[in-house]
Enzyme design. Structure first.
Site, short mmCIF file in Angstrom:
data_model
loop_
_atom_site.label_atom_id
_atom_site.label_comp_id
_atom_site.label_asym_id
_atom_site.label_seq_id
_atom_site.Cartn_x
_atom_site.Cartn_y
_atom_site.Cartn_z
N CYS A 54 -2.16 8.95 3.75
CA CYS A 54 -2.10 8.33 2.43
C CYS A 54 -3.40 8.50 1.66
O CYS A 54 -3.40 8.52 0.43
CB CYS A 54 -1.71 6.87 2.53
N GLU A 95 0.86 -1.19 0.00
CA GLU A 95 0.00 0.00 0.00
C GLU A 95 0.89 1.23 0.00
O GLU A 95 1.59 1.51 0.96
CB GLU A 95 -0.93 0.00 1.22
#
Length: 616
Positions: free
Chosen positions: A359, A324
Site C-alpha cells: 500500500c 487505511e
C-alpha cells in the site's frame, strides 16, 4: 615555554587518568544503569516480565523440501465448487494445495464475540507488567523462529523470504518492542490544566483516563499475512481489549497458524485465549460481521470499493472505523541528488518488494530533468535482471516472488497498453510470466514504463503490482502538482541534498506520511499511520494508534489541597433553586464570569467585591 610544556604534560597525564576512569568505571556503570533501568519499563516488574519459552510446531507445508500436490485451472481458485462455505488455500507461487477450510458462519461470529467479551471482562483489569510479558514472549518467539515464520508467510502469499523478513518480521518486532518500551507511558492518565476560570481553576484538576473499548475488530488485507494480522493484535492486547481478526480468504492457511501462535502465548501465561479470535468468510457474509453490535471499533486495511461496504455496515451500529486504503505514492527526485545509484536501489526495493503489492509502495517516480535520464538508464539495465520464482522451493537466487492471484493481470496489462498508446515507452515487462518450474504460479513480469504523464490511467489508478513508472517534471512546482494530482494521499518520499528545499516540499504535499531521503520509514518509526483524501481516514500505529483503541474518559476532581481542607463545590445561595432574587442571581453569575475570565485587574477587583455581596 618550559612552564607551558610542563602544564601541557600535566594536562595530558590528567586526561589519560580521566579516560581510564571513564572506560573502566563510568562507562560500565552507565551501561549497567541502561540495561537495568532504561531498557526495562518499568524495572520493578522486570523479573515478572521474563518471556516464556515456547515450542510451536510449524506446518509441514512450510518445511524445506515439502512436496505438495499441485492445482491446475479451473481448480486453481479459493472457491470450492458446490460448497459455498468452503475456502481452498494454495501457494500462489507454485500452485501447491494447502488445505480446505470452513468459512466462519454467522452463528460462529456471534459466539466468537460472546467469548471474546467474556475474556475481555477479566483482561481489561490486567496490569501492564502482564501485558508486556505477553508481548515479550511473542517477540522472543519471533526472533528465535524467523526462518519458520518467513516460510509460512511466503507459502501463503508467494513472496520471497527477504521480503517476508523486512516487510513482515522486522516491522512486527519494531511494533512489539516499541510498545513494550513506551506503551505504559502513553496509556497513563493524562493530566490536564483544568479550567482557565480563575476561581474554578483554583479548585479543580482535570485528567483523561484511557480505558479499553471492549471487543475490537480488524479486517486486514492479504499482502502482509503476518504483519497485518499481528499489528492490530499487539495494539489491542496491550490496551486491554479483545480482538477478532477477519483475515482475507486468500491467506486463511497462514492466518490460522499465526492466530494459534498468539493463543499459545496466552495459554502459556494462563490468560484466556478467547481474547484473540479469527474470522474468515466470503464477502456475502462480511456485512454481518462488520455491522455486529458486539464490536466497539473496526480497523480496515484494504481497497476503496470494499471500504465503502465496511463503513456502510459499521454505520448501522455507529461503530467507529479507522480506514487505511490504497495509495498512489510518489517518490520525488530533485536535481541535486548526489548518489543516483544508491537512490536507484531504494526505488527498486520500494517498487518491487512483495511484487509491488504494497500500500505504501512506490507507484510513481517523479524526476526533475537532470536526474530523469540517468535513472531511466540505470533501471533499463537493472529491471531486466530481476529473477522470479519461489525461493523457499528453489536453490536459485530469487529477487521477486509471485502475486497473490492472477485476477488482476488483465487490468495490469490494460494499464500498460493505455499508457503506451498515449506516448509512454515500455522498456521491459508488461505481461504475465510463465515460470518454467511453476507454470501455474501467479507471476507478472517486472515492468519498467517511462515517459508517463497525467493523461494516462496508470498515473491515476493504483497498480498494486510490479510496475516502475517514471514521470518527468519540468521543475519543483510541477513535481509537487504531479505528486498531488491523484485522488489518493497515503505517502510520499522526497530525495534531495538541500534540507530546506526538501522540507518546504513536505509542507506542500497532500498526504498522511512523508519520508525525507528515505522510503516508507514513517511506518517503521511507529508514527501515526494513515492517509488523506481517498486513501482513508483515522490513524493506527504509534501513540495515536494505541489511544484510538481506548475510551478517553474525562475526569474532573477537587485539587488535593482543597480535599485536605474539606473544601467542596456547592451552589451559592443567590443561584440556588428556587431563585429568590433574579437581579442578584444575574449580578452574581455575571460577576463570576468577570472575575474568572477578565484580564483587566480593576474589573476583576470590582467583580470580587460584588461576589462578596452576593451579586448585589
Amino acid at each position: 615555554m618550559i612552564f607551558i610544556d610542563l602544564k601541557f604534560q600535566e594536562w595530558q597525564w590528567q586526561y589519560q587518568i580521566s579516560t581510564t576512569f571513564f572506560v573502566f568505571v563510568i562507562l560500565p556503570t552507565l551501561l549497567w544503569i541502561y540495561a537495568k533501568y532504561i531498557t526495562s519499563s518499568p524495572n520493578k516488574y522486570n523479573k515478572l516480565e521474563e518471556p516464556i519459552k515456547l515450542v510451536v510446531p510449524i506446518p509441514d507445508e512450510a518445511k524445506p523440501h515439502w512436496k505438495g500436490k499441485r492445482l491446475y485451472p479451473p481448480n486453481l481458485t479459493i472457491r470450492v465448487p458446490n460448497e459455498p462455505n468452503k475456502i481452498q488455500s494454495y501457494c500462489p507461487a507454485t500452485g501447491q494445495y494447502l488445505g480446505t477450510f470452513s468459512a466462519t458462519s454467522k452463528e460462529e461470529m456471534n459466539q466468537q464475540i460472546i467469548n471474546a467479551k467474556k475474556a475481555q471482562n477479566s483482561w481489561k483489569n490486567s496490569n501492564f507488567s502482564l501485558r508486556r510479558q505477553v508481548l515479550k514472549t511473542l517477540s522472543r518467539y519471533i526472533l528465535d523462529n524467523q526462518q519458520d515464520i518467513a516460510r509460512i508467510a511466503c507459502r501463503d502469499s508467494g513472496k520471497t523470504k527477504l521480503d517476508a523478513s523486512m516487510g513482515e518480521i522486522m516491522v512486527t518486532l519494531e511494533k512489539l518492542n516499541w510498545i513494550i518500551a513506551h506503551g505504559e507511558r502513553i496509556l497513563r492518565p493524562s493530566q490536564r490544566p483544568g479550567p482557565s476560570n480563575l476561581l474554578i481553576g483554583m479548585m479543580k484538576n482535570g485528567e483523561v483516563r484511557y480505558e479499553p473499548l471492549g471487543v475490537v475488530a480488524a479486517l486486514v488485507s492479504w499482502n502482509y499475512p503476518f504483519h497485518n494480522l499481528m499489528g492490530p493484535i499487539i495494539a489491542a492486547l496491550f490496551t486491554g481489549n479483545a480482538i477478532i481478526i477477519k483475515c482475507s480468504e486468500q491467506v486463511i492457511w497462514s492466518s490460522k497458524w499465526f492466530i494459534d501462535l498468539v493463543r499459545v502465548v496466552l495459554r502459556s501465561l494462563k490468560i484466556d485465549e478467547d481474547l484473540v479470535q479469527l474470522c474468515c468468510c466470503y464477502p456475502e457474509d462480511a456485512d454481518y460481521f462488520s455491522s455486529h453490535p458486539g464490536l466497539s471499533h473496526i480497523t480496515f486495511i484494504g481497497s476503496k470499493p470494499v471500504a465503502h461496504k465496511v463503513v456502510e455496515s459499521a454505520a448501522k451500529e455507529l461503530t467507529p472505523c479507522v480506514v487505511e486504503l490504497g495509495g498512489k505514492d510518489s517518490l520525488i527526485v530533485l536535481d541535486d541528488i548526489k548518489d543516483i545509484k544508491a537512490l536507484s536501489s531504494v526505488i527498486m526495493r520500494g517498487t518491487f518488494q512483495s511484487a509491488g503489492q504494497n500500500c505504501i509502495g512506490i507507484e510513481r517516480v517523479i524526476c526533475l530533468p537532470k536526474s530523469y535520464e540517468k535513472l531511466v538508464e540505470i533501471f533499463s539495465e537493472r529491471v531486466n535482471q530481476l529473477r522470479l520464482g519461489s525461493d523457499i522451493d528453489q536453490l536459485d537466487e530469487i529477487d521477486m516472488g509471485a502475486m497473490i492471484s492472477d485476477n488482476r493481470f488483465k487490468q495490469l496489462e490494460a494499464l500498460v497498453e493505455d499508457a503506451v498508446s498515449k506516448g509512454a515507452r515500455l522498456i521491459h515487462g508488461g505481461k504475465p510470466y510463465q515460470h518454467p518450474n511453476y507454470p501455474q504460479g501467479h507471476y507478472f513480469e517486472p515492468t519498467l514504463l517511462v515517459d508517463v504523464d497525467s493523461s494516462m490511467r496508470i498515473f491515476q489508478e493504483e497498480v498494486f503490482g510490479p510496475v516502475l513508472t517514471m514521470i518527468k517534471a519540468t521543475d519543483v512546482d510541477d513535481a509537487i502538482n504531479l505528486a498531488n494530482g491523484t485522488e489518493y494521499g497515503l505517502g510520499n518520499s522526497i530525495f534531495g541534498s538541500s534540507f530546506k528545499q526538501v522540507n518546504d516540499i513536505v509542507n506542500r504535499l497532500d498526504s498522511g506520511n512523508v519520508a525525507i531521503n528515505d522510503f516508507a520509514t514513517f511506518y517503521v518509526a511507529q508514527l501515526p499511520f494513515g492517509g488523506v483524501k481517498k486513501s482513508g481516514y483515522g490513524k493506527f500505529g504509534g501513540e495515536e494508534g494505541l489511544l484510538g483503541l481506548c475510551v478517553a474518559k474525562s475526569v474532573v476532581m477537587d485539587k488535593p489541597l482543597m480535599r485536605w481542607f474539606g473544601v467542596a463545590t456547592s451552589i451559592p445561595p443567590p443561584i440556588d433553586y428556587p431563585i429568590k432574587d433574579d437581579k442578584k442571581a444575574w449580578g452574581f453569575v455575571s460577576s463570576l464570569n468577570t472575575a474568572g475570565y477578565d484580564s483587566r485587574v480593576w474589573e476583576v477587583v470590582k467583580a470580587f467585591k460584588k461576589l462578596a455581596k452576593g451579586g448585589a
